[in-house]
Design an enzyme around this catalytic site. Sequence first.
Site, PDB file in Angstrom:
ATOM      1  N   THR A  12       8.286  -5.119  -2.438  1.00 39.80           N
ATOM      2  CA  THR A  12       7.086  -5.194  -1.616  1.00 39.80           C
ATOM      3  C   THR A  12       7.439  -4.957  -0.146  1.00 39.80           C
ATOM      4  OG1 THR A  12       6.269  -6.787  -3.200  1.00 39.80           O
ATOM      5  CG2 THR A  12       5.096  -6.658  -1.094  1.00 39.80           C
ATOM      6  N   ASN A  13       6.668  -4.119   0.492  1.00 41.61           N
ATOM      7  CA  ASN A  13       6.955  -3.749   1.889  1.00 41.61           C
ATOM      8  C   ASN A  13       6.168  -4.566   2.899  1.00 41.61           C
ATOM      9  OD1 ASN A  13       8.905  -1.615   2.075  1.00 41.61           O
ATOM     10  ND2 ASN A  13       7.509  -0.419   0.804  1.00 41.61           N
ATOM     11  N   GLY A  52       3.853  -7.726 -10.754  1.00 43.65           N
ATOM     12  CA  GLY A  52       3.087  -6.611 -10.184  1.00 43.65           C
ATOM     13  C   GLY A  52       3.215  -5.405 -11.096  1.00 43.65           C
ATOM     14  N   ALA A  53       2.158  -5.141 -11.843  1.00 42.94           N
ATOM     15  CA  ALA A  53       2.202  -4.034 -12.824  1.00 42.94           C
ATOM     16  C   ALA A  53       1.432  -2.835 -12.310  1.00 42.94           C
ATOM     17  CB  ALA A  53       1.622  -4.510 -14.151  1.00 42.94           C
ATOM     18  N   GLY A  54       1.578  -2.565 -11.022  1.00 35.46           N
ATOM     19  CA  GLY A  54       0.919  -1.386 -10.442  1.00 35.46           C
ATOM     20  C   GLY A  54       1.763  -0.153 -10.691  1.00 35.46           C
ATOM     21  N   VAL A  90       4.463   1.130  -9.106  1.00 34.65           N
ATOM     22  CA  VAL A  90       5.924   0.942  -9.100  1.00 34.65           C
ATOM     23  C   VAL A  90       6.348   0.039 -10.257  1.00 34.65           C
ATOM     24  CG1 VAL A  90       7.915   0.149  -7.776  1.00 34.65           C
ATOM     25  CG2 VAL A  90       6.031   1.248  -6.585  1.00 34.65           C
ATOM     26  N   ASP A 149       0.905  -9.866 -13.837  1.00 35.82           N
ATOM     27  CA  ASP A 149       0.016  -9.363 -12.773  1.00 35.82           C
ATOM     28  C   ASP A 149      -1.257 -10.195 -12.757  1.00 35.82           C
ATOM     29  OD1 ASP A 149      -1.879  -7.588 -11.282  1.00 35.82           O
ATOM     30  OD2 ASP A 149      -0.175  -6.221 -11.356  1.00 35.82           O
ATOM     31  N   HIS A 173      14.351  -0.404   6.106  1.00 40.01           N
ATOM     32  CA  HIS A 173      13.524   0.531   5.315  1.00 40.01           C
ATOM     33  C   HIS A 173      12.259   0.794   6.144  1.00 40.01           C
ATOM     34  CE1 HIS A 173      12.002   2.595   1.866  1.00 40.01           C
ATOM     35  NE2 HIS A 173      11.078   1.706   1.578  1.00 40.01           N
ATOM     36  N   ARG A 187      16.655   9.780  -1.179  1.00 41.27           N
ATOM     37  CA  ARG A 187      15.870  10.807  -0.479  1.00 41.27           C
ATOM     38  C   ARG A 187      16.767  11.652   0.424  1.00 41.27           C
ATOM     39  NH1 ARG A 187      10.712   6.747   0.727  1.00 41.27           N
ATOM     40  NH2 ARG A 187       9.630   7.287  -1.203  1.00 41.27           N
TER      41      ARG A 187
HETATM   42  N1  APR Z   1       0.719 -11.754  -8.315  1.00 41.66           N
HETATM   43  C1  APR Z   1       0.926 -10.760  -9.211  1.00 41.66           C
HETATM   44  N2  APR Z   1       0.531  -9.486  -9.016  1.00 41.66           N
HETATM   45  C2  APR Z   1      -0.106  -9.201  -7.871  1.00 41.66           C
HETATM   46  C3  APR Z   1      -0.341 -10.171  -6.871  1.00 41.66           C
HETATM   47  C4  APR Z   1       0.091 -11.509  -7.136  1.00 41.66           C
HETATM   48  N3  APR Z   1      -0.088 -12.490  -6.259  1.00 41.66           N
HETATM   49  N4  APR Z   1      -0.978  -9.561  -5.845  1.00 41.66           N
HETATM   50  C5  APR Z   1      -1.123  -8.263  -6.155  1.00 41.66           C
HETATM   51  N5  APR Z   1      -0.598  -8.031  -7.387  1.00 41.66           N
HETATM   52  C6  APR Z   1      -0.533  -6.773  -8.133  1.00 41.66           C
HETATM   53  C7  APR Z   1      -1.827  -5.954  -8.108  1.00 41.66           C
HETATM   54  O1  APR Z   1      -2.779  -6.477  -9.033  1.00 41.66           O
HETATM   55  C8  APR Z   1      -1.320  -4.558  -8.489  1.00 41.66           C
HETATM   56  O2  APR Z   1      -1.355  -4.350  -9.903  1.00 41.66           O
HETATM   57  O3  APR Z   1       0.396  -5.892  -7.518  1.00 41.66           O
HETATM   58  C9  APR Z   1       0.154  -4.569  -8.017  1.00 41.66           C
HETATM   59  C10 APR Z   1       0.436  -3.548  -6.917  1.00 41.66           C
HETATM   60  O4  APR Z   1       0.312  -2.282  -7.478  1.00 41.66           O
HETATM   61  P1  APR Z   1      -0.091  -0.961  -6.649  1.00 41.66           P
HETATM   62  O5  APR Z   1      -1.315  -1.267  -5.854  1.00 41.66           O
HETATM   63  O6  APR Z   1      -0.107   0.179  -7.604  1.00 41.66           O
HETATM   64  O7  APR Z   1       1.109  -0.804  -5.603  1.00 41.66           O
HETATM   65  P2  APR Z   1       2.532  -0.094  -5.858  1.00 41.66           P
HETATM   66  O8  APR Z   1       2.434   1.343  -5.539  1.00 41.66           O
HETATM   67  O9  APR Z   1       3.063  -0.498  -7.179  1.00 41.66           O
HETATM   68  O10 APR Z   1       3.392  -0.755  -4.684  1.00 41.66           O
HETATM   69  C11 APR Z   1       3.680  -2.153  -4.685  1.00 41.66           C
HETATM   70  O11 APR Z   1       5.840  -1.869  -3.677  1.00 41.66           O
HETATM   71  O12 APR Z   1       6.909   0.014  -2.853  1.00 41.66           O
HETATM   72  C12 APR Z   1       6.155  -1.122  -2.516  1.00 41.66           C
HETATM   73  O13 APR Z   1       4.947  -0.504  -0.501  1.00 41.66           O
HETATM   74  C13 APR Z   1       4.808  -0.767  -1.884  1.00 41.66           C
HETATM   75  O14 APR Z   1       4.225  -2.990  -1.152  1.00 41.66           O
HETATM   76  C14 APR Z   1       4.008  -2.015  -2.146  1.00 41.66           C
HETATM   77  C15 APR Z   1       4.566  -2.504  -3.499  1.00 41.66           C
END
Ligand code: APR
Length: 305
Positions: free
Chosen positions: A118-119, A8-10, A12, A32, A174, A150
């Site tokens: 992931t939450n 997951g390269a979002g 976080v 990702d 959490h 926090r």
């Molecule tokens: N495999 C790989 N990556 C995935 C998959 C999967 N099956 N499903 C979703 N993703 C990727 C998305 O493509 C996206 O790049 O997960 C990433 C999520 O990034 P953001 O939408 O920016 O979310 P983010 O703020 O990083 O939070 C991710 O962490 O803190 C928790 O509550 C938050 O559940 C959330 C998670």
Amino acid sequence: MPKVAIIGAGNVGSLTAMRIVEKAIADVIIIDIAKDIARGKSLDLEDSLSVFKVDSTIKSTEDFSQVKDADVIVITAGFPRKPGMTREDLLNKNVEIIKDVALKIKSLNSKAVVIILTNPVDLMAQVFHKITNFDTKRIIGLGVSLDSARFANLVSQELKVGVSEVEAIVIGVHGKGMLPLARFTKVKGKALSNLLDEKKINDLTEATVQRGATIVAHLGSGSAYFAPSAAISEMVESIVKDENGETVASVYLNGEYGLKDVFIGVPVRLGKSGIKNIIELKLNPQEKDLLLKAAGELKKCTISV
Ligand code: APR
């Protein structure tokens, strides 16, 4: 150099990658389903390392087989909250993502320490365990260490002391069942419960519980990422350096605190192979009751895998 795979390269995930490679804690691979975005981020991040003259590497891929030799796997894949949502509201969507990711990891690497972001994180750790049957010492949910950061921040502001003087401790879920512990939180070595009255402590507790939602409301889309990524990189460092570091995390309890078969936040010591030991605080009856209630709420959520 140790290897960390971040799924997951979002927001976080990419900030976590940045913190880990910039401090040369490990080489990082980000994975990702949105492969082009991940690729763009890894190339950009790679360029920054020559600025700092740091030799760690950062790569991206959509090929899951790259997790096979990772020492630590961080899962940040999934949907973040939108304003007005609780973390629990993410359950149905994120459980499918965690199932998918867990099945892939299971067939490739059972030796890594897995940190789940992931939450709702306590439940996602449970799902990951059910799917993989991994050694529970290798599954860590990250939630309460962020909540502790926090709480420390809010306490330092209230008492007008540097945040480095505050050792805060939050256990529990959490989410709503979060328990900032004033008796165990220390300010310049003194218990917070001796420094503030009950009303002030309750206000700080409530502000800590609401902190994530407050940030989400301001951001408008997406949830917090600076402090979560800081908490993850700290944890990863403690693991790969086998530091025996003390922190709090959502871990599997098997009788500790009178609880069984539940992932919930408690103090732990971390090392190379994950959780070295669970630290049992001497909770008073009121604290214990709140922890049991929080665990009871978690147990009501039966998730079929
Ligand atoms: N495999 C790989 N990556 C995935 C998959 C999967 N099956 N499903 C979703 N993703 C990727 C998305 O493509 C996206 O790049 O997960 C990433 C999520 O990034 P953001 O939408 O920016 O979310 P983010 O703020 O990083 O939070 C991710 O962490 O803190 C928790 O509550 C938050 O559940 C959330 C998670």
